[in-house]
Design an enzyme around this catalytic site. Structure first.
Site, PDB file in Angstrom:
ATOM      1  N   GLN A  31      44.046  53.180  48.769  1.00 49.19           N
ATOM      2  CA  GLN A  31      44.887  53.282  49.967  1.00 49.19           C
ATOM      3  C   GLN A  31      45.260  54.735  50.262  1.00 49.19           C
ATOM      4  OE1 GLN A  31      48.017  50.576  48.788  1.00 49.19           O
ATOM      5  NE2 GLN A  31      48.190  51.527  46.780  1.00 49.19           N
ATOM      6  N   HIS A  62      65.979  47.136  47.062  1.00 46.75           N
ATOM      7  CA  HIS A  62      65.761  46.853  45.636  1.00 46.75           C
ATOM      8  C   HIS A  62      66.869  45.986  45.036  1.00 46.75           C
ATOM      9  CE1 HIS A  62      62.902  50.426  45.847  1.00 46.75           C
ATOM     10  NE2 HIS A  62      62.174  49.372  45.554  1.00 46.75           N
ATOM     11  N   ASP A  86      56.825  52.339  42.986  1.00 42.12           N
ATOM     12  CA  ASP A  86      57.818  53.394  43.213  1.00 42.12           C
ATOM     13  C   ASP A  86      58.909  53.384  42.146  1.00 42.12           C
ATOM     14  OD1 ASP A  86      59.895  51.409  44.188  1.00 42.12           O
ATOM     15  OD2 ASP A  86      58.378  51.151  45.744  1.00 42.12           O
ATOM     16  N   ASP A 135      45.147  45.108  38.751  1.00 40.34           N
ATOM     17  CA  ASP A 135      45.405  44.119  39.793  1.00 40.34           C
ATOM     18  C   ASP A 135      46.252  43.017  39.149  1.00 40.34           C
ATOM     19  OD1 ASP A 135      45.330  42.019  41.562  1.00 40.34           O
ATOM     20  OD2 ASP A 135      43.222  42.288  42.073  1.00 40.34           O
ATOM     21  N   ASP A 153      56.900  42.790  44.245  1.00 45.63           N
ATOM     22  CA  ASP A 153      57.261  43.948  45.071  1.00 45.63           C
ATOM     23  C   ASP A 153      55.975  44.654  45.481  1.00 45.63           C
ATOM     24  OD1 ASP A 153      58.719  45.915  46.315  1.00 45.63           O
ATOM     25  OD2 ASP A 153      59.022  47.083  44.496  1.00 45.63           O
ATOM     26  N   SER A 154      55.127  43.892  46.160  1.00 42.29           N
ATOM     27  CA  SER A 154      53.815  44.452  46.504  1.00 42.29           C
ATOM     28  C   SER A 154      53.806  44.880  47.965  1.00 42.29           C
ATOM     29  CB  SER A 154      52.734  43.405  46.280  1.00 42.29           C
ATOM     30  OG  SER A 154      52.750  42.498  47.346  1.00 42.29           O
ATOM     31  N   THR A 155      52.715  45.499  48.359  1.00 41.96           N
ATOM     32  CA  THR A 155      52.528  45.792  49.775  1.00 41.96           C
ATOM     33  C   THR A 155      52.321  44.471  50.518  1.00 41.96           C
ATOM     34  OG1 THR A 155      50.328  46.393  48.977  1.00 41.96           O
ATOM     35  CG2 THR A 155      51.661  48.159  49.768  1.00 41.96           C
ATOM     36  N   ASP A 156      52.290  44.538  51.837  1.00 41.77           N
ATOM     37  CA  ASP A 156      52.241  43.308  52.629  1.00 41.77           C
ATOM     38  C   ASP A 156      50.870  42.634  52.551  1.00 41.77           C
ATOM     39  OD1 ASP A 156      54.869  43.733  53.496  1.00 41.77           O
ATOM     40  OD2 ASP A 156      54.153  45.234  54.906  1.00 41.77           O
TER      41      ASP A 156
HETATM   42  N1  SAM Z   1      58.972  47.726  48.976  1.00 33.89           N
HETATM   43  C1  SAM Z   1      57.683  47.771  49.340  1.00 33.89           C
HETATM   44  C2  SAM Z   1      57.300  47.262  50.685  1.00 33.89           C
HETATM   45  O1  SAM Z   1      57.534  47.981  51.626  1.00 33.89           O
HETATM   46  O2  SAM Z   1      56.755  46.191  50.858  1.00 33.89           O
HETATM   47  C3  SAM Z   1      56.682  47.619  48.252  1.00 33.89           C
HETATM   48  C4  SAM Z   1      56.615  48.949  47.576  1.00 33.89           C
HETATM   49  S1  SAM Z   1      55.568  49.152  46.218  1.00 33.89           S
HETATM   50  C5  SAM Z   1      55.167  50.837  46.405  1.00 33.89           C
HETATM   51  C6  SAM Z   1      54.088  48.263  46.616  1.00 33.89           C
HETATM   52  C7  SAM Z   1      53.021  48.406  45.545  1.00 33.89           C
HETATM   53  O3  SAM Z   1      52.241  47.224  45.457  1.00 33.89           O
HETATM   54  C8  SAM Z   1      52.043  49.547  45.772  1.00 33.89           C
HETATM   55  O4  SAM Z   1      52.288  50.561  44.859  1.00 33.89           O
HETATM   56  C9  SAM Z   1      50.661  48.895  45.600  1.00 33.89           C
HETATM   57  O5  SAM Z   1      49.769  49.724  44.884  1.00 33.89           O
HETATM   58  C10 SAM Z   1      51.021  47.617  44.843  1.00 33.89           C
HETATM   59  N2  SAM Z   1      50.033  46.540  44.948  1.00 33.89           N
HETATM   60  C11 SAM Z   1      49.371  46.088  46.040  1.00 33.89           C
HETATM   61  N3  SAM Z   1      48.500  45.118  45.707  1.00 33.89           N
HETATM   62  C12 SAM Z   1      48.617  44.942  44.355  1.00 33.89           C
HETATM   63  C13 SAM Z   1      47.960  44.092  43.411  1.00 33.89           C
HETATM   64  N4  SAM Z   1      47.023  43.210  43.809  1.00 33.89           N
HETATM   65  N5  SAM Z   1      48.331  44.181  42.113  1.00 33.89           N
HETATM   66  C14 SAM Z   1      49.276  45.061  41.712  1.00 33.89           C
HETATM   67  N6  SAM Z   1      49.905  45.906  42.556  1.00 33.89           N
HETATM   68  C15 SAM Z   1      49.587  45.846  43.864  1.00 33.89           C
END
Ligand code: SAM
Length: 273
Positions: A31, A62, A86, A135, A153-156
């Site tokens: 990303q 959080h 983060d 992952d 707490d992952s990305t969308d």
């Molecule tokens: N609070 C946040 C939000 O705006 O939705 C989430 C923040 S945190 C930085 C999201 C993290 O999820 C990222 O660092 C990303 O690399 C991680 N992530 C995404 N897909 C993932 C997966 N399949 N397994 C583990 N981590 C994952």
């Protein structure tokens, strides 16, 4: 001339923030990662152009992601954080008397950038914290530990994005099997007002859990300013099983806990179980 960051990840909706300075722009194999300093919210982390956290309001997100689940379980000891690179969710979990926290983020570069630009957000040196770069779908599938709480707490869940498979029925079943008898899972959700279909899909995918509760809280930097979360529990209801926190907080309180699970009528009708 003023410089503006414009986020338009939702169709027909745009948010703009005045930028003081661009501090970092890079690309990991998974990303795009950027850090900007904004006039209103201080430093902001962007992944693929989407706001992940801001210095000024990350505590709201959080605290609300972590504490409702941690007080619903009677004595959480082992906690898994899915994503959370983060460090903010882990920081809040580590304020509880837990014995082990495993943070599984797929992208080591997010962790590195956050440790450099947001050093105050994480509690990276706490010996109870174990960081795994993988992952989370694969990690949970092969992991032998049973957790008391799993915090997502992952990305969308964008189609074909790194996080998509985290919101599938199969993953939630697997997560269920890795939770202890009174286990609790919590996930951040899309804004239900803007993205009803996706929120309803996630709700359906979580139906392996006997008890599901949607709750909400303010996060000004996220689209619409109001964010929602789903708490999925094997046994205890967050409305009746909660206990007081033994430390001070800035957003979460017992009154907020009760209020957060009280939904406006249109949401109550959409999310009833
Ligand atoms: N609070 C946040 C939000 O705006 O939705 C989430 C923040 S945190 C930085 C999201 C993290 O999820 C990222 O660092 C990303 O690399 C991680 N992530 C995404 N897909 C993932 C997966 N399949 N397994 C583990 N981590 C994952």
């Amino acid at each position: 001339m003023d410089l503006w960051y414009v986020q338009s990840y939702l169709k027909d909706y745009t948010m703009g923030l005045k930028v003081k300075e661009t501090l970092f722009v890079g690309k990991s194999p998974l990303q795009e990662i950027a850090v900007i300093d904004t006039c209103l919210y201080g430093k902001i982390l962007l992944l693929d152009g989407v706001v992940q956290l801001s210095e000024r309001d990350e505590f709201m997100y959080h605290e609300m992601l972590v504490h409702p689940a941690m007080v619903t379980h009677p004595h959480p000891e082992r906690v898994c954080i899915v994503g959370g690179g983060d460090g903010g969710a882990a920081r809040e979990v580590l304020r509880h008397p837990v014995s082990e926290v495993v943070l599984v983020d797929i992208d080591a570069e997010v962790i590195e950038v956050c440790r450099k630009y947001f050093p105050q957000v994480g509690s990276w040196d706490d010996p109870r914290l174990q960081v795994v770069v993988d992952d989370a779908v694969k990690y949970i599938a092969r992991c032998k530990t049973q957790f008391d709480v799993i915090i997502m707490d992952s990305t969308d869940p964008f189609p074909r994005g790194v996080a998509e498979s985290l919101f599938s029925k199969e993953f939630f079943r697997d997560a269920y099997d890795h939770l202890t008898e009174e286990g609790v899972l919590v996930s951040q959700m899309e804004p239900p007002f803007f993205d009803r279909e996706r929120v309803e899909m996630l709700w359906r995918n979580l139906d392996v859990f006997p008890l599901l509760r949607l709750y909400w809280g303010m996060v000004p930097t996220y689209p619409g300013g109001v964010w929602s979360y789903i708490l999925a529990s094997k046994k205890n209801d967050p409305l009746t099983s909660m206990k007081p926190l033994p430390f001070p907080t800035r957003y979460y309180s017992q009154a907020i806990h009760q209020a957060a699970f009280t939904l406006p009528v249109f949401l109550e009708e959409m999310f009833r179980k």
